[in-house]
Enzyme design. Structure first.
Site, PDB file in Angstrom:
ATOM      1  N   ASP A 133      -9.214  -5.494  -4.681  1.00  0.00           N
ATOM      2  CA  ASP A 133      -8.854  -4.365  -3.983  1.00  0.00           C
ATOM      3  C   ASP A 133      -9.812  -3.245  -4.456  1.00  0.00           C
ATOM      4  OD1 ASP A 133      -7.735  -2.337  -2.770  1.00  0.00           O
ATOM      5  OD2 ASP A 133      -5.671  -2.959  -3.274  1.00  0.00           O
TER       6      ASP A 133
ATOM      7  N   HIS B  50      -8.057  -5.104  -0.093  1.00  0.00           N
ATOM      8  CA  HIS B  50      -6.785  -4.283   0.073  1.00  0.00           C
ATOM      9  C   HIS B  50      -5.876  -5.025   0.975  1.00  0.00           C
ATOM     10  CE1 HIS B  50      -4.121  -0.968  -0.603  1.00  0.00           C
ATOM     11  NE2 HIS B  50      -4.083  -0.722   0.536  1.00  0.00           N
TER      12      HIS B  50
ATOM     13  N   SER C 138       0.746  -1.331  -0.175  1.00  0.00           N
ATOM     14  CA  SER C 138       0.084  -0.072   0.133  1.00  0.00           C
ATOM     15  C   SER C 138       0.887   1.277  -0.051  1.00  0.00           C
ATOM     16  CB  SER C 138      -1.061  -0.040   1.124  1.00  0.00           C
ATOM     17  OG  SER C 138      -1.801   1.071   1.192  1.00  0.00           O
TER      18      SER C 138
END
Length: 395
Positions: free
Chosen positions: A342, A375, A176
């Site tokens: 995601d 995610h 991320s």
């Protein structure tokens, strides 16, 4: 230490003679400090301190270093435990350690707290940000703290590494926001980086992502206690921060995950009696989400969240207007690991970046995660790609 967490039945007796370190690697948080740090935006921060921790041993020529760059609400606690009775190990403990994908019998693995780290009140976090004391005023910086960027996080990491005599990275990897840092390392300091692993990441904040991230900041600014960033730790805008964390948590997961929680843990029903009879009573799934966000908010800082949002919104790999020119500088082998479900940094980000790398004749591979965590597959579900990460590090 609870031996039953490591062995079962007959082997308990044998483990009485085995050191606890063999059960769980213990780590120590260290602190790096520097003076007069100049940000990408040209502002000077008089005193900067960040925490860092490491796993494994640095070899003689310091050629076995892997830097782990953490995600938005994360810290440098990537693996291991501080104490044997800690509830949980570091977030990538499944792949960092002796004999694991990122093998600490072979590699010296290091991770560093970001500037403006949101976990300001976690005793194991050291960071300089808006909650820090401005030496010129003796009061918290608040919104007078300079805007910081992903490049600033990278440059502080570089200072930490150089303080240890390290001038080369066998690999840099992160999920991320950590992926943004990993990519910026590869394009900004190509002579440092041999391999780059981008997990659930992106090489830029496009228009959709920038607008999406702004929603995380809004609840804080609407909390009356925020007071334009001028608040004390005892009168902080926790309601706004909690609402922001609720958004972040839901954005990082999937409908599939929430529906499963509602069914298996909460007996969720759209026509729950409480919400039907009282407008101030919320559905079980809302209370489940709120309670978790409120618990996390206790060690976090609202202004720091705003600064992290801005750092991500400002991200463009290489911090130039032309991303293609930045990518052209990369010499590292690259591995992209997006998550197919995601909803935050959707896989189109990684696919587009990978294609740009290929177009510039870079060595690049992409493999997509599957699973219900969205995610968070890149954090909680990273073990499913352990074999791919291990293989990549052998190349």
């Amino acid at each position: 230490m609870k031996l039953k967490s490591c062995v079962k039945g007959f082997f308990v007796f044998a483990m009485l003679f085995v050191t606890s370190a063999q059960c769980q690697q213990l780590v120590e948080k260290r602190v790096f400090s520097t003076k007069n740090f100049v940000t990408y935006g040209g502002k000077t921060i008089a005193d900067v301190s960040v925490g860092w921790e490491s796993y494994g041993k640095l070899n003689q020529d310091k050629s076995n270093v892997i830097l782990i760059t953490h995600y938005f609400t994360g810290t440098s606690h990537a693996a291991g435990k501080y104490q044997h009775d800690d509830v949980a190990a570091g977030y990538w403990d499944a792949i960092i350690g002796p004999g694991k994908a990122i093998d600490t019998d072979r590699f010296f693995v290091i991770s560093i707290d970001s500037l403006a780290n949101i976990n300001v009140y976690d005793p194991n976090v050291t960071t300089t940000g808006p909650a820090s004391i401005n030496p010129d005023t003796g009061k918290p910086y608040g919104l007078t703290f300079p805007v910081v960027t992903i490049r600033d996080f990278v440059n502080v990491q570089k200072l930490v590494l150089e303080s240890l005599g390290i001038t080369n990275l066998y690999a840099v990897a992160g999920p991320s926001m950590g992926s943004m840092q990993a990519i910026d390392w590869a394009v900004t300091y190509p002579n440092w980086v041999e391999r780059m692993i981008s997990v659930i990441g992106s090489s830029e904040s496009d228009a959709w992502t920038t607008a999406f991230l702004e929603h995380w900041a809004t609840p804080i600014k609407l909390d009356s206690k925020w007071n334009d960033g001028n608040y004390s730790s005892v009168n902080a805008p926790l309601d706004g921060l909690t609402a922001s964390l609720m958004l972040i948590t839901q954005n990082a997961l999937t409908p599939e995950f929430f529906n499963q929680i509602g069914k298996e843990q909460l007996d969720y029903n759209a026509l729950e009696t409480g919400p039907l009879n009282d407008i101030n009573t919320h559905h079980s799934i809302v209370e489940w989400l709120r309670s978790r966000a409120a618990s996390r908010a206790k060690t976090m800082d609202a202004n720091s969240l705003l600064y992290l949002v801005r750092a991500c919104q400002l991200f463009l790999a290489g911090h130039q207007n032309d991303i293609n020119s930045a990518i052209a500088k990369v010499t590292a082998k690259s591995l992209f690991l997006p998550a197919s479900k995601d909803l935050l940094l959707m896989p189109y980000h990684a696919r587009a970046t990978h294609q740009k790398f290929i177009a510039h004749k870079k060595v690049s591979t992409i493999i997509e995660y599957e699973g219900p965590l969205g995610h968070l597959e890149g954090v909680s579900g990273v073990s499913q790609h352990a074999k791919h990460i291990e293989a990549f590090l052998q190349e």
